[in-house]
Design an enzyme around this catalytic site. Structure first.
Site, PDB file in Angstrom:
ATOM      1  CD  GLU A  55       5.079  -9.390   8.118  1.00 15.02           C
ATOM      2  OE1 GLU A  55       4.301  -8.012   8.751  1.00 15.02           O
ATOM      3  OE2 GLU A  55       5.473  -9.145   7.060  1.00 15.02           O
ATOM      4  CB  CYS A 107       7.314  -6.253   7.080  1.00 13.42           C
ATOM      5  SG  CYS A 107       7.166  -3.842   6.879  1.00 13.42           S
ATOM      6  CE1 TYR A 140       2.945   4.667  10.617  1.00  9.89           C
ATOM      7  CE2 TYR A 140       2.194   3.453  12.801  1.00  9.89           C
ATOM      8  CZ  TYR A 140       3.062   4.128  12.320  1.00  9.89           C
ATOM      9  OH  TYR A 140       4.254   4.705  12.189  1.00  9.89           O
ATOM     10  CD  GLN A 172       0.134  -8.623   6.349  1.00 11.57           C
ATOM     11  OE1 GLN A 172       1.358  -9.087   5.659  1.00 11.57           O
ATOM     12  NE2 GLN A 172      -0.454  -7.534   7.166  1.00 11.57           N
ATOM     13  CG  ASP A 201       0.814  -4.336   9.976  1.00 12.40           C
ATOM     14  OD1 ASP A 201       2.119  -4.470  10.546  1.00 12.40           O
ATOM     15  OD2 ASP A 201       0.193  -5.265   9.735  1.00 12.40           O
ATOM     16  CG  ASN A 214      -5.534  -7.782   8.234  1.00 11.52           C
ATOM     17  OD1 ASN A 214      -5.725  -8.764   7.421  1.00 11.52           O
ATOM     18  ND2 ASN A 214      -4.163  -8.613   9.024  1.00 11.52           N
ATOM     19  CD  GLU A 256      -3.189   2.748   6.793  1.00 11.72           C
ATOM     20  OE1 GLU A 256      -2.872   3.327   5.351  1.00 11.72           O
ATOM     21  OE2 GLU A 256      -3.367   2.456   7.156  1.00 11.72           O
TER      22      GLU A 256
END
Length: 364
Positions: free
Chosen positions: A355, A321, A215, A186, A296, A220, A236
């Site tokens: 976002e 996003c 994802y 990020q 995400d 994070n 991922e």
């Protein structure tokens, strides 16, 4: 990207305009009033990339305006970037320009910094790098106490390490992350911390149920949320991010998370018992009691199969996003779920990008 100087005094007005524009896009879905999480008006971006423009024996940092892509715009001050980057830019330029071995055919400089002050600089060249370059670069790295990577065609020289160490402050606790050069992170660290805190608050404590995360990047969200659930099953596709996530789990003593390197589409297919995968041979999917899913996704949003799949869970935390693909996905998800909370996180001040965070629960 605009190259006009930042005016922090204008930021509140620009943020209000952007919030109004994004909120209007979701009026037809009758979402709750958005919680707004602003950015710092300056020094908010932890990454920066600059072309190097040579004039005789000197060079300067440059960027290119899409309106005039062949004309370099000299960058002497870049308040968009973190204070750590801004403080280093000019002394580093001077140090590199003093040695021909470091400045000759230098093409680009990339900066990767952290809230905790770590710094990685990648020097990209249009020539082969040799031992003499490495000795000189090591001296610069030691002088500024930074990490340096040298790159040219089919060549990568890592002087010490190719990642920075972030200590992300969330709700009074710091979470440690390896953030690799070239891996996704990020860009706005302070706003990212607000996003993680928001997700933690939405999830609450669930000691008897599990979290599914699609994802998940370098962990994070996974790492701060792991203590909120019995177990976490995360997926991922990026090899770099998966490597970082495993290291980050170990640094943060997260022992209840399983990371799978596979696409969200494939994991969805496996959980639906439509296909079997060798990489899942040692994972007992039937043992998971998943009631919450966090997604995400990239700008394209969710694929149809994943969107249909997550609609079967009690709670959904959706980080987006791209308001357009979020709106498309919510048109479907709100048929089975109710939006309880809506948040807007200004990761990219002075741009139209925003976002979003949405928390949904299953309809009765």
């Amino acid at each position: 990207m605009s190259f006009s100087p930042l005016n922090p005094a204008e930021y509140p007005t620009l943020l209000t305009e952007k919030v109004d524009t994004v909120s209007a896009r979701f009026e037809d879905l009758q979402l709750p009033q958005a919680e707004i999480y602003p950015s710092a008006p300056e020094h908010y971006r932890l990454r920066a990339e600059f072309r190097i423009w040579h004039e005789g024996e000197n060079f300067f940092y440059a960027m290119f305006d899409p309106a005039a892509p062949k004309v370099p715009v000299r960058i002497d001050h870049f308040p968009t970037a973190s204070q750590t980057i801004c403080t280093l830019m000019e002394p580093l330029r001077q140090a590199l320009s003093e040695q021909a071995i470091l400045s000759t055919r230098l093409y680009q400089i990339d900066f990767l910094s952290t809230l905790s002050g770590d710094m990685l600089v990648t020097l990209i060249y249009h020539r082969r790098l040799d031992d003499e370059w490495q000795v000189a670069a090591e001296a610069v790295a030691a002088k500024f106490k930074i990490q340096i990577i040298g790159r040219s065609k089919k060549q990568k020289i890592v002087l010490d390490r190719d990642y920075v160490l972030e200590q992300l402050p969330v709700d009074g606790k710091h979470y440690a992350y390896h953030q690799y050069e070239g891996g996704f992170t990020q860009p706005n660290g302070e706003v990212n911390a607000k996003m993680v805190s928001w997700a933690k608050a939405r999830c609450g404590q669930n000691p008897e149920t599990d979290l599914l995360e699609l994802y998940c990047g370098n962990g994070n969200f996974t790492i701060p949320l792991a203590s909120h659930f019995r177990r976490v099953l995360a997926t991922e596709i990026s090899k770099t991010s998966v490597k970082a996530a495993h290291e980050n789990f170990a640094m943060n003593a997260v022992h209840n998370a399983v990371m799978l390197r596979m696409s969200s589409e494939d994991l969805t297919s496996a959980l639906n018992k439509e296909r079997s995968f060798r990489r899942l041979a040692n994972v007992d999917l039937d043992s998971y009691a998943i009631d919450t899913v966090l997604v995400d996704p990239p700008r394209a949003g969710l694929d149809e199969a994943s969107r249909e799949f997550i609609a079967g869970f009690q709670r959904i935390v959706y980080i987006s996003c791209n308001p357009e693909t979020l709106h498309r996905d919510l048109e479907i998800l709100t048929k089975s779920h109710v939006v309880q909370d809506f948040a807007l996180f200004d990761q990219f001040p002075y741009t139209h990008h925003m976002e979003s965070g949405v928390f949904l629960t299953k309809r009765a």
